[in-house]
Design an enzyme around this catalytic site. Structure first.
Site, PDB file in Angstrom:
ATOM      1  N   LYS A  76       5.554   2.568 -13.686  1.00 54.21           N
ATOM      2  CA  LYS A  76       5.966   2.381 -12.290  1.00 54.21           C
ATOM      3  C   LYS A  76       7.413   1.911 -12.230  1.00 54.21           C
ATOM      4  CE  LYS A  76       4.429   0.116  -7.999  1.00 54.21           C
ATOM      5  NZ  LYS A  76       3.463  -0.828  -7.397  1.00 54.21           N
ATOM      6  N   SER A 151       0.948   0.600  -3.409  1.00 50.68           N
ATOM      7  CA  SER A 151       2.276   1.147  -3.625  1.00 50.68           C
ATOM      8  C   SER A 151       2.416   1.937  -4.933  1.00 50.68           C
ATOM      9  CB  SER A 151       3.299   0.009  -3.637  1.00 50.68           C
ATOM     10  OG  SER A 151       3.020  -0.904  -4.695  1.00 50.68           O
ATOM     11  N   SER A 175      -2.371  -2.648  -4.794  1.00 49.98           N
ATOM     12  CA  SER A 175      -1.488  -1.513  -5.087  1.00 49.98           C
ATOM     13  C   SER A 175      -1.818  -0.742  -6.358  1.00 49.98           C
ATOM     14  CB  SER A 175      -0.031  -1.986  -5.144  1.00 49.98           C
ATOM     15  OG  SER A 175       0.432  -2.297  -3.861  1.00 49.98           O
TER      16      SER A 175
END
EC number: 6.3.5.7
Length: 480
Positions: A76, A151, A175
Protein backbone atom coordinates in the site's frame (compact mmCIF):
# COMPACT_ATOMS: atom_id res chain seq x y z
CA UNK A 1 -4.13 -21.95 -14.61
CA UNK A 2 -2.24 -19.17 -12.84
CA UNK A 3 0.78 -19.89 -10.67
CA UNK A 4 -0.98 -17.82 -8.03
CA UNK A 5 -3.73 -20.44 -7.84
CA UNK A 6 -1.21 -22.24 -5.63
CA UNK A 7 -0.69 -21.03 -2.09
CA UNK A 8 2.59 -20.03 -0.46
CA UNK A 9 3.41 -23.56 0.75
CA UNK A 10 2.95 -25.17 -2.68
CA UNK A 11 4.87 -22.42 -4.51
CA UNK A 12 7.70 -22.73 -2.00
CA UNK A 13 7.94 -26.45 -2.81
CA UNK A 14 7.93 -25.75 -6.56
CA UNK A 15 10.71 -23.17 -6.13
CA UNK A 16 12.80 -25.55 -4.02
CA UNK A 17 12.42 -28.32 -6.61
CA UNK A 18 13.31 -25.99 -9.47
CA UNK A 19 9.99 -26.48 -11.25
CA UNK A 20 9.26 -22.75 -10.96
CA UNK A 21 11.63 -19.78 -10.72
CA UNK A 22 11.28 -16.41 -9.03
CA UNK A 23 11.42 -14.90 -12.53
CA UNK A 24 8.38 -17.01 -13.46
CA UNK A 25 6.45 -15.59 -10.51
CA UNK A 26 7.44 -12.00 -11.31
CA UNK A 27 6.48 -12.51 -14.96
CA UNK A 28 3.13 -13.93 -13.88
CA UNK A 29 2.54 -10.81 -11.80
CA UNK A 30 3.56 -8.30 -14.47
CA UNK A 31 1.61 -10.13 -17.19
CA UNK A 32 -1.52 -10.06 -15.06
CA UNK A 33 -1.03 -6.37 -14.21
CA UNK A 34 -0.62 -5.55 -17.91
CA UNK A 35 -3.76 -7.51 -18.77
CA UNK A 36 -6.03 -6.16 -16.02
CA UNK A 37 -4.81 -2.95 -14.44
CA UNK A 38 -6.29 -0.63 -17.07
CA UNK A 39 -9.62 -1.94 -15.78
CA UNK A 40 -8.74 -2.10 -12.08
CA UNK A 41 -6.29 0.75 -11.40
CA UNK A 42 -4.69 -1.02 -8.44
CA UNK A 43 -1.07 0.06 -8.98
CA UNK A 44 0.42 3.55 -8.77
CA UNK A 45 4.10 2.59 -9.12
CA UNK A 46 5.82 -0.55 -10.44
CA UNK A 47 9.24 -1.83 -9.41
CA UNK A 48 11.42 -1.29 -12.49
CA UNK A 49 14.13 -3.55 -11.06
CA UNK A 50 11.84 -6.51 -10.31
CA UNK A 51 13.11 -8.80 -13.09
CA UNK A 52 16.74 -8.03 -12.32
CA UNK A 53 16.12 -8.80 -8.64
CA UNK A 54 14.28 -12.00 -9.58
CA UNK A 55 17.17 -13.27 -11.70
CA UNK A 56 19.55 -12.83 -8.76
CA UNK A 57 17.15 -14.81 -6.57
CA UNK A 58 16.45 -17.71 -8.94
CA UNK A 59 19.29 -19.98 -7.81
CA UNK A 60 19.00 -18.95 -4.16
CA UNK A 61 15.35 -20.04 -4.13
CA UNK A 62 16.36 -23.71 -4.24
CA UNK A 63 18.31 -23.27 -1.00
CA UNK A 64 15.93 -21.05 0.95
CA UNK A 65 13.80 -22.53 3.71
CA UNK A 66 11.72 -19.36 4.10
CA UNK A 67 8.25 -19.93 2.60
CA UNK A 68 7.99 -16.30 1.45
CA UNK A 69 11.23 -16.38 -0.56
CA UNK A 70 10.60 -15.16 -4.11
CA UNK A 71 6.94 -14.37 -3.53
CA UNK A 72 5.62 -11.23 -5.32
CA UNK A 73 3.95 -8.71 -3.03
CA UNK A 74 2.17 -5.39 -3.43
CA UNK A 75 2.59 -2.67 -0.80
CA UNK A 76 0.00 0.00 0.00
CA UNK A 77 1.30 3.42 -0.97
CA UNK A 78 1.31 4.83 2.56
CA UNK A 79 4.00 2.33 3.64
CA UNK A 80 7.42 3.72 2.79
CA UNK A 81 9.74 1.86 0.42
CA UNK A 82 13.39 2.79 -0.04
CA UNK A 83 14.04 4.16 -3.51
CA UNK A 84 10.44 3.59 -4.63
CA UNK A 85 7.90 6.39 -4.80
CA UNK A 86 5.47 6.63 -1.86
CA UNK A 87 2.63 9.05 -2.58
CA UNK A 88 -0.22 8.19 -0.17
CA UNK A 89 -2.29 8.68 -3.37
CA UNK A 90 -1.90 12.44 -2.90
CA UNK A 91 -0.48 15.10 -5.20
CA UNK A 92 1.21 16.47 -2.07
CA UNK A 93 3.65 13.53 -2.16
CA UNK A 94 3.49 12.83 -5.89
CA UNK A 95 7.28 12.75 -6.27
CA UNK A 96 8.32 11.67 -2.76
CA UNK A 97 10.92 8.87 -2.73
CA UNK A 98 11.75 7.62 0.80
CA UNK A 99 15.30 6.98 1.97
CA UNK A 100 14.40 3.88 4.02
CA UNK A 101 12.01 0.94 4.17
CA UNK A 102 9.21 0.54 6.68
CA UNK A 103 9.90 -2.20 9.23
CA UNK A 104 7.29 -4.48 7.63
CA UNK A 105 8.86 -4.06 4.19
CA UNK A 106 12.33 -4.68 5.60
CA UNK A 107 11.13 -7.89 7.27
CA UNK A 108 9.49 -9.13 4.10
CA UNK A 109 12.60 -8.38 2.05
CA UNK A 110 14.73 -10.16 4.66
CA UNK A 111 12.43 -13.18 4.19
CA UNK A 112 12.98 -13.00 0.42
CA UNK A 113 9.67 -11.50 -0.71
CA UNK A 114 9.90 -9.24 -3.77
CA UNK A 115 7.97 -5.97 -3.96
CA UNK A 116 6.22 -5.66 -7.33
CA UNK A 117 4.98 -2.13 -6.74
CA UNK A 118 2.94 0.35 -4.72
CA UNK A 119 -0.81 0.07 -4.48
CA UNK A 120 -3.49 2.71 -4.94
CA UNK A 121 -5.55 3.86 -1.98
CA UNK A 122 -7.78 6.63 -0.69
CA UNK A 123 -5.67 9.76 -0.20
CA UNK A 124 -3.79 9.54 3.13
CA UNK A 125 -5.96 6.46 3.88
CA UNK A 126 -9.08 8.60 4.34
CA UNK A 127 -12.00 6.90 2.65
CA UNK A 128 -14.14 3.79 2.30
CA UNK A 129 -14.33 3.46 -1.48
CA UNK A 130 -10.90 4.23 -2.99
CA UNK A 131 -12.51 7.05 -4.98
CA UNK A 132 -10.48 9.61 -3.02
CA UNK A 133 -7.17 8.79 -4.73
CA UNK A 134 -5.73 11.91 -6.36
CA UNK A 135 -4.64 9.88 -9.38
CA UNK A 136 -7.40 7.42 -10.31
CA UNK A 137 -10.08 5.36 -8.59
CA UNK A 138 -9.60 1.64 -8.00
CA UNK A 139 -12.34 -0.57 -9.45
CA UNK A 140 -13.68 -3.83 -8.07
CA UNK A 141 -12.49 -6.91 -10.03
CA UNK A 142 -15.91 -8.50 -9.53
CA UNK A 143 -17.63 -5.56 -11.24
CA UNK A 144 -15.50 -2.63 -12.50
CA UNK A 145 -18.49 -0.29 -12.16
CA UNK A 146 -18.29 -0.77 -8.38
CA UNK A 147 -15.87 0.29 -5.66
CA UNK A 148 -13.34 -2.13 -4.13
CA UNK A 149 -13.73 -0.61 -0.67
CA UNK A 150 -11.20 1.57 1.08
CA UNK A 151 -8.86 2.79 1.99
CA UNK A 152 -6.78 -0.29 1.03
CA UNK A 153 -8.72 -0.76 -2.20
CA UNK A 154 -5.65 -1.36 -4.34
CA UNK A 155 -4.37 -3.93 -1.86
CA UNK A 156 -7.60 -5.94 -1.99
CA UNK A 157 -8.25 -5.57 -5.72
CA UNK A 158 -4.71 -6.58 -6.71
CA UNK A 159 -4.98 -9.85 -4.78
CA UNK A 160 -8.51 -10.59 -6.03
CA UNK A 161 -7.47 -9.92 -9.64
CA UNK A 162 -4.44 -12.21 -9.38
CA UNK A 163 -1.92 -9.41 -9.91
CA UNK A 164 0.07 -10.36 -6.80
CA UNK A 165 0.01 -13.31 -4.44
CA UNK A 166 -0.58 -11.08 -1.42
CA UNK A 167 -0.40 -7.47 -0.31
CA UNK A 168 0.03 -5.19 2.67
CA UNK A 169 -2.65 -2.73 3.71
CA UNK A 170 -3.35 -0.50 6.68
CA UNK A 171 -6.48 -0.44 8.81
CA UNK A 172 -7.58 2.62 10.80
CA UNK A 173 -11.32 1.99 10.89
CA UNK A 174 -11.77 -1.03 8.63
CA UNK A 175 -9.47 -0.21 5.73
CA UNK A 176 -8.17 -3.78 5.37
CA UNK A 177 -11.31 -5.72 6.28
CA UNK A 178 -13.94 -3.78 4.33
CA UNK A 179 -12.04 -3.95 1.00
CA UNK A 180 -11.29 -7.61 1.70
CA UNK A 181 -15.03 -8.22 2.08
CA UNK A 182 -15.94 -6.25 -1.06
CA UNK A 183 -13.29 -8.02 -3.17
CA UNK A 184 -13.70 -11.53 -1.75
CA UNK A 185 -10.26 -11.96 -0.17
CA UNK A 186 -8.90 -12.55 3.35
CA UNK A 187 -7.89 -9.46 5.33
CA UNK A 188 -6.40 -9.38 8.84
CA UNK A 189 -6.29 -6.34 11.10
CA UNK A 190 -3.89 -7.42 13.90
CA UNK A 191 -3.94 -6.30 17.52
CA UNK A 192 -2.72 -2.72 17.91
CA UNK A 193 1.03 -2.90 18.54
CA UNK A 194 1.60 -6.42 17.17
CA UNK A 195 2.92 -5.13 13.83
CA UNK A 196 5.32 -2.19 13.69
CA UNK A 197 3.96 1.11 12.38
CA UNK A 198 7.47 2.46 11.71
CA UNK A 199 7.38 3.66 8.11
CA UNK A 200 3.58 3.88 7.93
CA UNK A 201 2.53 7.44 7.05
CA UNK A 202 0.33 8.27 10.02
CA UNK A 203 -3.37 9.02 9.72
CA UNK A 204 -4.57 8.36 13.29
CA UNK A 205 -1.69 7.01 15.36
CA UNK A 206 -3.76 5.33 18.09
CA UNK A 207 -5.87 3.48 15.51
CA UNK A 208 -3.59 2.69 12.53
CA UNK A 209 -2.38 -0.89 12.06
CA UNK A 210 -0.66 -2.64 9.14
CA UNK A 211 -1.92 -6.07 8.11
CA UNK A 212 -1.94 -8.68 5.30
CA UNK A 213 -4.44 -9.31 2.49
CA UNK A 214 -4.31 -12.72 0.80
CA UNK A 215 -6.37 -15.26 -1.12
CA UNK A 216 -6.31 -17.83 1.68
CA UNK A 217 -6.21 -17.92 5.46
CA UNK A 218 -3.05 -20.05 5.38
CA UNK A 219 -1.18 -17.51 3.25
CA UNK A 220 -2.36 -14.77 5.60
CA UNK A 221 -0.89 -16.61 8.58
CA UNK A 222 2.46 -17.03 6.79
CA UNK A 223 2.57 -13.30 6.11
CA UNK A 224 1.71 -12.31 9.69
CA UNK A 225 4.39 -14.71 10.95
CA UNK A 226 6.92 -12.57 9.09
CA UNK A 227 5.77 -9.02 9.83
CA UNK A 228 4.64 -9.39 13.48
CA UNK A 229 6.90 -8.74 16.44
CA UNK A 230 8.49 -5.98 18.49
CA UNK A 231 10.24 -3.08 16.77
CA UNK A 232 12.48 -0.64 18.63
CA UNK A 233 11.65 2.08 16.10
CA UNK A 234 7.96 2.10 17.11
CA UNK A 235 7.23 3.32 20.63
CA UNK A 236 3.79 1.65 20.57
CA UNK A 237 5.17 -1.74 19.49
CA UNK A 238 4.18 -4.50 21.91
CA UNK A 239 6.81 -6.74 23.48
CA UNK A 240 5.00 -10.05 23.06
CA UNK A 241 6.12 -13.43 21.84
CA UNK A 242 4.89 -14.14 18.32
CA UNK A 243 3.63 -17.72 17.86
CA UNK A 244 3.62 -19.68 14.61
CA UNK A 245 0.16 -18.74 13.39
CA UNK A 246 0.08 -21.60 10.89
CA UNK A 247 0.10 -24.05 13.83
CA UNK A 248 -3.49 -23.03 14.66
CA UNK A 249 -4.89 -23.76 11.22
CA UNK A 250 -5.87 -27.41 11.48
CA UNK A 251 -7.59 -27.36 14.87
CA UNK A 252 -11.33 -27.96 14.86
CA UNK A 253 -14.01 -25.74 16.42
CA UNK A 254 -15.54 -28.31 18.77
CA UNK A 255 -16.56 -26.69 22.04
CA UNK A 256 -15.85 -23.12 20.97
CA UNK A 257 -18.34 -20.35 21.85
CA UNK A 258 -18.94 -17.34 19.63
CA UNK A 259 -20.94 -14.18 20.27
CA UNK A 260 -23.14 -12.59 17.61
CA UNK A 261 -23.88 -8.96 18.61
CA UNK A 262 -27.48 -8.05 17.83
CA UNK A 263 -26.21 -4.60 16.84
CA UNK A 264 -24.28 -6.17 13.94
CA UNK A 265 -27.44 -7.73 12.47
CA UNK A 266 -29.76 -4.77 13.03
CA UNK A 267 -31.62 -2.60 10.52
CA UNK A 268 -29.31 -1.43 7.76
CA UNK A 269 -27.79 -4.81 6.96
CA UNK A 270 -28.73 -5.65 3.37
CA UNK A 271 -30.95 -8.75 2.98
CA UNK A 272 -28.38 -10.51 0.78
CA UNK A 273 -25.61 -9.89 3.31
CA UNK A 274 -27.82 -11.06 6.17
CA UNK A 275 -28.63 -14.26 4.27
CA UNK A 276 -24.96 -15.13 3.69
CA UNK A 277 -24.00 -14.37 7.30
CA UNK A 278 -26.86 -16.54 8.60
CA UNK A 279 -25.57 -19.35 6.38
CA UNK A 280 -22.06 -18.76 7.73
CA UNK A 281 -23.35 -19.03 11.28
CA UNK A 282 -25.00 -22.36 10.47
CA UNK A 283 -21.70 -23.54 8.96
CA UNK A 284 -19.83 -22.61 12.14
CA UNK A 285 -22.42 -24.49 14.20
CA UNK A 286 -22.02 -27.55 11.99
CA UNK A 287 -18.28 -27.42 12.73
CA UNK A 288 -18.95 -27.79 16.45
CA UNK A 289 -19.22 -24.20 17.65
CA UNK A 290 -21.95 -22.69 19.81
CA UNK A 291 -23.20 -19.24 18.81
CA UNK A 292 -25.27 -16.98 21.05
CA UNK A 293 -26.72 -13.53 20.49
CA UNK A 294 -25.37 -10.80 22.77
CA UNK A 295 -25.64 -7.04 23.05
CA UNK A 296 -22.72 -4.60 22.99
CA UNK A 297 -24.67 -1.38 23.58
CA UNK A 298 -21.74 1.04 23.29
CA UNK A 299 -21.12 0.21 19.61
CA UNK A 300 -23.96 2.57 18.66
CA UNK A 301 -21.60 5.42 19.59
CA UNK A 302 -18.63 3.98 17.68
CA UNK A 303 -19.09 5.86 14.41
CA UNK A 304 -19.35 9.29 16.06
CA UNK A 305 -16.47 8.61 18.45
CA UNK A 306 -14.25 7.29 15.68
CA UNK A 307 -14.65 10.24 13.34
CA UNK A 308 -13.96 12.69 16.16
CA UNK A 309 -10.86 10.84 17.37
CA UNK A 310 -9.45 9.87 13.97
CA UNK A 311 -9.98 13.35 12.53
CA UNK A 312 -8.43 14.96 15.60
CA UNK A 313 -5.32 12.82 15.27
CA UNK A 314 -5.22 13.46 11.52
CA UNK A 315 -5.32 17.22 12.00
CA UNK A 316 -2.21 16.88 14.16
CA UNK A 317 -0.38 14.29 12.05
CA UNK A 318 -0.96 16.07 8.76
CA UNK A 319 0.34 19.38 10.12
CA UNK A 320 3.79 18.18 8.99
CA UNK A 321 2.74 18.61 5.36
CA UNK A 322 3.43 22.31 5.11
CA UNK A 323 5.26 22.76 1.80
CA UNK A 324 8.57 23.35 3.55
CA UNK A 325 10.11 20.07 4.68
CA UNK A 326 9.14 17.73 1.84
CA UNK A 327 6.39 17.17 -0.66
CA UNK A 328 4.55 19.71 -2.77
CA UNK A 329 5.51 23.36 -2.37
CA UNK A 330 3.26 26.03 -3.85
CA UNK A 331 4.65 29.20 -5.38
CA UNK A 332 3.91 32.11 -3.06
CA UNK A 333 5.20 35.50 -1.92
CA UNK A 334 5.12 34.99 1.85
CA UNK A 335 5.74 32.10 4.25
CA UNK A 336 2.10 32.09 5.36
CA UNK A 337 1.02 31.81 1.73
CA UNK A 338 3.42 28.88 1.19
CA UNK A 339 1.72 27.03 4.06
CA UNK A 340 -1.79 27.93 2.91
CA UNK A 341 -1.43 27.36 -0.83
CA UNK A 342 0.60 24.16 -0.46
CA UNK A 343 -2.09 22.56 1.70
CA UNK A 344 -4.94 24.03 -0.31
CA UNK A 345 -3.55 22.69 -3.59
CA UNK A 346 -2.00 19.48 -2.22
CA UNK A 347 -4.90 17.99 -0.23
CA UNK A 348 -8.12 16.59 -1.67
CA UNK A 349 -11.61 17.40 -0.43
CA UNK A 350 -11.99 14.44 1.95
CA UNK A 351 -8.62 15.10 3.60
CA UNK A 352 -9.53 18.77 4.07
CA UNK A 353 -12.92 17.77 5.51
CA UNK A 354 -11.34 15.54 8.14
CA UNK A 355 -8.61 18.03 9.04
CA UNK A 356 -11.26 20.71 9.60
CA UNK A 357 -13.40 18.37 11.71
CA UNK A 358 -10.41 17.38 13.82
CA UNK A 359 -9.22 20.95 14.29
CA UNK A 360 -12.72 21.96 15.38
CA UNK A 361 -12.98 19.06 17.85
CA UNK A 362 -9.66 20.02 19.45
CA UNK A 363 -10.33 23.76 19.54
CA UNK A 364 -10.76 25.76 22.73
CA UNK A 365 -14.25 25.39 24.14
CA UNK A 366 -15.05 22.21 22.24
CA UNK A 367 -12.34 19.81 23.46
CA UNK A 368 -14.35 18.56 26.45
CA UNK A 369 -17.61 18.39 24.52
CA UNK A 370 -16.22 16.37 21.62
CA UNK A 371 -12.72 14.88 21.88
CA UNK A 372 -12.80 14.07 25.60
CA UNK A 373 -16.28 12.57 25.37
CA UNK A 374 -15.21 10.42 22.42
CA UNK A 375 -12.30 9.08 24.47
CA UNK A 376 -14.74 8.21 27.26
CA UNK A 377 -16.87 6.27 24.78
CA UNK A 378 -13.73 4.42 23.69
CA UNK A 379 -13.07 3.37 27.29
CA UNK A 380 -16.68 2.22 27.65
CA UNK A 381 -16.38 0.12 24.50
CA UNK A 382 -13.21 -1.56 25.78
CA UNK A 383 -15.10 -2.53 28.93
CA UNK A 384 -18.07 -3.88 26.95
CA UNK A 385 -15.88 -6.00 24.67
CA UNK A 386 -13.89 -7.30 27.67
CA UNK A 387 -17.14 -8.58 29.21
CA UNK A 388 -17.98 -10.48 26.02
CA UNK A 389 -14.55 -12.12 25.90
CA UNK A 390 -14.98 -13.34 29.48
CA UNK A 391 -17.56 -15.81 28.12
CA UNK A 392 -16.82 -16.21 24.41
CA UNK A 393 -13.83 -17.22 22.29
CA UNK A 394 -14.64 -14.82 19.45
CA UNK A 395 -17.25 -12.46 18.06
CA UNK A 396 -18.76 -13.02 14.60
CA UNK A 397 -20.85 -10.95 12.21
CA UNK A 398 -20.80 -9.24 8.82
CA UNK A 399 -17.72 -7.24 7.87
CA UNK A 400 -19.82 -4.62 6.09
CA UNK A 401 -23.58 -3.99 6.01
CA UNK A 402 -23.77 -4.11 2.21
CA UNK A 403 -21.85 -5.44 -0.77
CA UNK A 404 -19.75 -3.12 -2.94
CA UNK A 405 -21.70 -0.09 -4.16
CA UNK A 406 -21.47 1.71 -7.50
CA UNK A 407 -18.66 4.17 -8.22
CA UNK A 408 -19.88 7.72 -7.56
CA UNK A 409 -22.99 6.53 -5.74
CA UNK A 410 -22.04 7.90 -2.31
CA UNK A 411 -19.47 10.61 -3.10
CA UNK A 412 -21.93 13.42 -2.39
CA UNK A 413 -23.11 11.86 0.88
CA UNK A 414 -20.16 11.56 3.32
CA UNK A 415 -22.34 10.30 6.19
CA UNK A 416 -23.62 7.35 4.17
CA UNK A 417 -20.06 6.66 3.04
CA UNK A 418 -18.83 6.70 6.66
CA UNK A 419 -21.55 4.23 7.69
CA UNK A 420 -19.94 1.53 5.52
CA UNK A 421 -17.38 1.06 8.31
CA UNK A 422 -19.92 0.70 11.10
CA UNK A 423 -19.07 -2.99 11.72
CA UNK A 424 -15.30 -2.53 11.58
CA UNK A 425 -14.68 0.70 13.50
CA UNK A 426 -15.30 -0.74 17.02
CA UNK A 427 -12.33 -3.10 16.56
CA UNK A 428 -9.92 -0.21 15.97
CA UNK A 429 -11.27 1.83 18.87
CA UNK A 430 -10.77 -1.12 21.23
CA UNK A 431 -7.45 -2.20 19.65
CA UNK A 432 -8.31 -5.88 19.22
CA UNK A 433 -7.71 -8.11 16.15
CA UNK A 434 -10.24 -9.07 13.49
CA UNK A 435 -10.20 -10.95 10.21
CA UNK A 436 -12.55 -10.84 7.22
CA UNK A 437 -12.97 -14.08 5.30
CA UNK A 438 -15.10 -14.68 2.17
CA UNK A 439 -18.59 -15.89 3.10
CA UNK A 440 -20.25 -16.32 -0.28
CA UNK A 441 -21.88 -14.10 -2.89
CA UNK A 442 -24.97 -11.90 -2.90
CA UNK A 443 -26.19 -11.10 -6.41
CA UNK A 444 -22.75 -11.96 -7.74
CA UNK A 445 -20.82 -9.78 -5.27
CA UNK A 446 -18.67 -11.00 -2.33
CA UNK A 447 -19.80 -10.89 1.30
CA UNK A 448 -17.32 -10.99 4.18
CA UNK A 449 -17.63 -12.74 7.54
CA UNK A 450 -15.82 -10.79 10.26
CA UNK A 451 -14.31 -12.74 13.16
CA UNK A 452 -13.15 -10.62 16.11
CA UNK A 453 -10.78 -11.84 18.81
CA UNK A 454 -9.29 -10.79 22.13
CA UNK A 455 -5.96 -8.97 22.40
CA UNK A 456 -3.06 -10.85 20.77
CA UNK A 457 -5.28 -13.86 20.06
CA UNK A 458 -4.76 -13.90 16.29
CA UNK A 459 -4.21 -17.66 16.51
CA UNK A 460 -7.85 -18.20 17.45
CA UNK A 461 -8.97 -16.02 14.54
CA UNK A 462 -6.89 -18.06 12.10
CA UNK A 463 -8.22 -21.29 13.60
CA UNK A 464 -11.84 -20.21 13.13
CA UNK A 465 -11.31 -18.55 9.74
CA UNK A 466 -9.46 -21.55 8.31
CA UNK A 467 -12.07 -24.04 9.48
CA UNK A 468 -14.81 -21.88 7.98
CA UNK A 469 -12.86 -21.39 4.75
CA UNK A 470 -12.37 -25.13 4.29
CA UNK A 471 -16.07 -25.79 4.87
CA UNK A 472 -17.29 -22.88 2.75
CA UNK A 473 -14.99 -23.12 -0.26
CA UNK A 474 -12.89 -19.99 0.27
CA UNK A 475 -11.52 -17.71 -2.45
CA UNK A 476 -13.19 -17.53 -5.84
CA UNK A 477 -11.51 -15.80 -8.79
CA UNK A 478 -13.55 -13.02 -10.42
CA UNK A 479 -13.87 -13.16 -14.21
CA UNK A 480 -12.23 -10.06 -15.63
Amino acid sequence: MSLFDHGVAKLHTLLKEGEVTVTDLVKESFDRIEATDDQIGAFLTLNEDAFEQAKRMDELAKMSDNPLFGMPIGVKDNIVTKGMRTTCASTFLENFVPAHDATVVERLHDAGALTIGKLNMDEFAMGSSNENSAFKPVRNPWDPTRVPGGSSGGSAASVAAGQVLFSLGSDTGGSIRQPAAYCGVVGMKPTYGLVSRFGLVAFASSLDQIGPLTRTVEDNAYLLNTIAGHCDMDSTSAEVEVPDYTAALNQDLTGMKFALPEEFMAEGVAPGVREQIEKAIETLKSLGATIETVSIPSVKYALSAYYLLASSEASSNLARFDGIRYGRRAEADTLDEVFTYSREQGFGDEVKRRIMLGTYALSSGYYDAFYKKAQQVRTLMKQDFAKVFEEYDAIVGPTAPTTAFKLGEQLDDPLTMYANDIMTIPVNLVGIPAISVPAGLSEGLPVGLQIIGNYFDESTLYRVAHAFEQANGGFKMPQL
